[in-house]
Design a protein around this motif. Structure first.
Motif, PDB file in Angstrom:
ATOM      1  N   ALA A 182      49.275  29.521   5.909  1.00 32.27           N
ATOM      2  CA  ALA A 182      48.457  30.113   6.936  1.00 32.27           C
ATOM      3  C   ALA A 182      47.107  29.397   7.407  1.00 32.27           C
ATOM      4  N   MET A 183      46.539  29.002   6.714  1.00 37.95           N
ATOM      5  CA  MET A 183      45.600  28.489   6.314  1.00 37.95           C
ATOM      6  C   MET A 183      45.716  27.042   7.069  1.00 37.95           C
ATOM      7  N   ASP A 184      47.218  26.271   6.437  1.00 40.50           N
ATOM      8  CA  ASP A 184      47.053  24.844   7.009  1.00 40.50           C
ATOM      9  C   ASP A 184      47.874  25.000   7.833  1.00 40.50           C
ATOM     10  N   ALA A 185      48.261  25.997   8.617  1.00 37.29           N
ATOM     11  CA  ALA A 185      48.449  25.410  10.252  1.00 37.29           C
ATOM     12  C   ALA A 185      47.141  25.758  11.427  1.00 37.29           C
ATOM     13  N   ARG A 186      46.427  26.202  10.210  1.00 34.96           N
ATOM     14  CA  ARG A 186      44.722  26.137  11.005  1.00 34.96           C
ATOM     15  C   ARG A 186      44.194  25.027  11.112  1.00 34.96           C
ATOM     16  N   MET A 191      41.312  19.937  12.202  1.00 36.57           N
ATOM     17  CA  MET A 191      41.739  19.185  11.148  1.00 36.57           C
ATOM     18  C   MET A 191      42.254  18.455  11.339  1.00 36.57           C
ATOM     19  N   PRO A 192      42.652  17.291  12.593  1.00 34.29           N
ATOM     20  CA  PRO A 192      43.804  16.853  12.817  1.00 34.29           C
ATOM     21  C   PRO A 192      43.717  15.444  11.629  1.00 34.29           C
ATOM     22  N   HIS A 193      42.671  15.155  11.034  1.00 35.01           N
ATOM     23  CA  HIS A 193      42.673  13.853  10.699  1.00 35.01           C
ATOM     24  C   HIS A 193      43.563  14.350   9.097  1.00 35.01           C
ATOM     25  N   LEU A 194      43.270  15.458   8.248  1.00 30.16           N
ATOM     26  CA  LEU A 194      43.454  15.649   7.269  1.00 30.16           C
ATOM     27  C   LEU A 194      45.123  15.748   7.063  1.00 30.16           C
ATOM     28  N   GLY A 195      44.549  14.929   5.556  1.00 28.61           N
ATOM     29  CA  GLY A 195      45.924  14.144   4.808  1.00 28.61           C
ATOM     30  C   GLY A 195      46.510  12.669   5.713  1.00 28.61           C
ATOM     31  N   SER A 196      45.604  11.799   6.111  1.00 29.50           N
ATOM     32  CA  SER A 196      46.193  10.618   6.403  1.00 29.50           C
ATOM     33  C   SER A 196      46.068  10.103   5.558  1.00 29.50           C
ATOM     34  N   ASP A 197      46.733   8.669   5.366  1.00 26.17           N
ATOM     35  CA  ASP A 197      46.962   7.680   5.062  1.00 26.17           C
ATOM     36  C   ASP A 197      45.876   7.188   5.833  1.00 26.17           C
ATOM     37  N   TRP A 198      44.490   6.763   4.372  1.00 25.83           N
ATOM     38  CA  TRP A 198      44.057   5.689   5.175  1.00 25.83           C
ATOM     39  C   TRP A 198      44.006   4.327   4.545  1.00 25.83           C
ATOM     40  N   GLY A 199      44.372   4.083   3.738  1.00 31.21           N
ATOM     41  CA  GLY A 199      44.861   2.076   3.763  1.00 31.21           C
ATOM     42  C   GLY A 199      44.942   2.116   5.192  1.00 31.21           C
ATOM     43  N   PRO A 200      46.198   2.039   5.727  1.00 31.37           N
ATOM     44  CA  PRO A 200      46.260   1.363   6.944  1.00 31.37           C
ATOM     45  C   PRO A 200      44.597   1.347   7.850  1.00 31.37           C
TER      46      PRO A 200
END
Length: 287
Positions: A182-186, A191-200
């Motif tokens: 439920a929290m992940d859906a929020r 926070m759309p950038h949460l979980g991004s691959d920051w390398g590229p």
């Protein structure tokens, strides 16, 4: 670093500050070995040339600031956060630790005007980049602030801490997984950038990515008493505002777990674990 322990960049209310500050401090206390591993990795990456000026972006209560200054004893740090209460909290801890003369604090909304921080050797960004409205802009500012050859350590959250056994004894197996879903859906919205691959993203903003490491955290009983408080503070933030999103029996079970008086509460359990994962990218501004 309201959310699980990652650092704020926007002001919180007076009532929000105390529980969030407690959560961040407990995160540092319970996960101190993980923090020590990160700082030790920084030491390896600097190749024996200790940083003299450090920038902690989204410093929260100073977890990264203090760990780095205690390891690099000749360094000074600029601690930046959007919340003035967090900075006051950090300053009080700095005085207690005898580090006040090595830390300057800067209140700044990193989505607005970039603060004047000068040139630094090391930027520590722990669970802060995903908060940015425009992370590419932030990374360009970080790149400009780093001296040539300077290092950025970007640490992001893969999975938020989990504490509970699947069988809680309440007849609600899978409770924690449902609460996190439920929290992940929020978070996907907020926070759309949460979980991004920051390398590229780091590469296209001029950095050379030297290494990427995933840190798995798996602490098993017996745990220190602070782990129960950490679990309570973490789940309390998840519990807030979930009426209507979780079944009534799930909410009742959470309330029992969060109760300091209940024998079944988190503070009295001996079957808690701490499971989480974080990924760190080490990126350098080319010479």
């Amino acid at each position: 670093m309201a959310h699980q322990p990652h650092h704020h960049h926007h002001c919180t209310s007076e009532t929000d500050h105390a529980p969030l500050a407690e959560l961040l401090d407990l995160d540092a206390e319970v996960l101190h070995k993980h923090l020590a591993n990160l700082v030790g990795w920084v030491d390896e990456l600097t190749g024996g040339t200790a940083p003299r000026r450090i920038l902690d972006l989204g410093c929260g209560t100073g977890t990264g600031t203090f760990a780095l200054l205690q390891h690099f004893e000749r360094a000074e740090a600029v601690a930046v956060d959007g919340d003035p209460q967090m900075l006051r909290h950090l300053s009080g801890k700095a005085r207690a630790l005898g580090l006040a003369d090595r830390i300057s604090t800067v209140q700044a909304d990193l989505d607005a005007d970039w603060p004047a921080v000068g040139t630094v050797d090391l930027v520590w960004a722990s669970a802060s980049l995903h908060h940015m409205a425009d992370p590419d802009r932030t990374l360009r500012e970080v790149f400009a602030a780093l001296r040539p050859g300077g290092l950025l350590l970007a640490i992001e959250i893969d999975s938020f801490p989990r504490f509970l056994p699947d069988d809680l004894g309440f007849g609600r197996p899978g409770l924690e997984a449902r609460a996190h879903a439920a929290m992940d859906a929020r978070r996907a919205v907020d926070m759309p950038h949460l979980g991004s691959d920051w390398g590229p993203r780091l590469t296209r903003n001029g950095f050379t990515v030297e290494a990427e490491r995933r840190f798995a955290i798996d602490l098993k009983p017996p745990l220190p008493a602070s782990a129960g408080r950490y679990a309570q503070a973490s789940l309390q933030r998840i519990r807030g505002g979930f009426d209507g999103e979780l079944a009534a029996d799930d909410l009742a079970a959470l309330d029992t777990l969060l109760s300091s008086e209940s024998p079944a509460g988190l503070l009295h359990r001996d079957d808690l674990t701490v499971r989480a994962a974080r990924t760190a990218w080490a990126a350098r501004r080319p010479e």
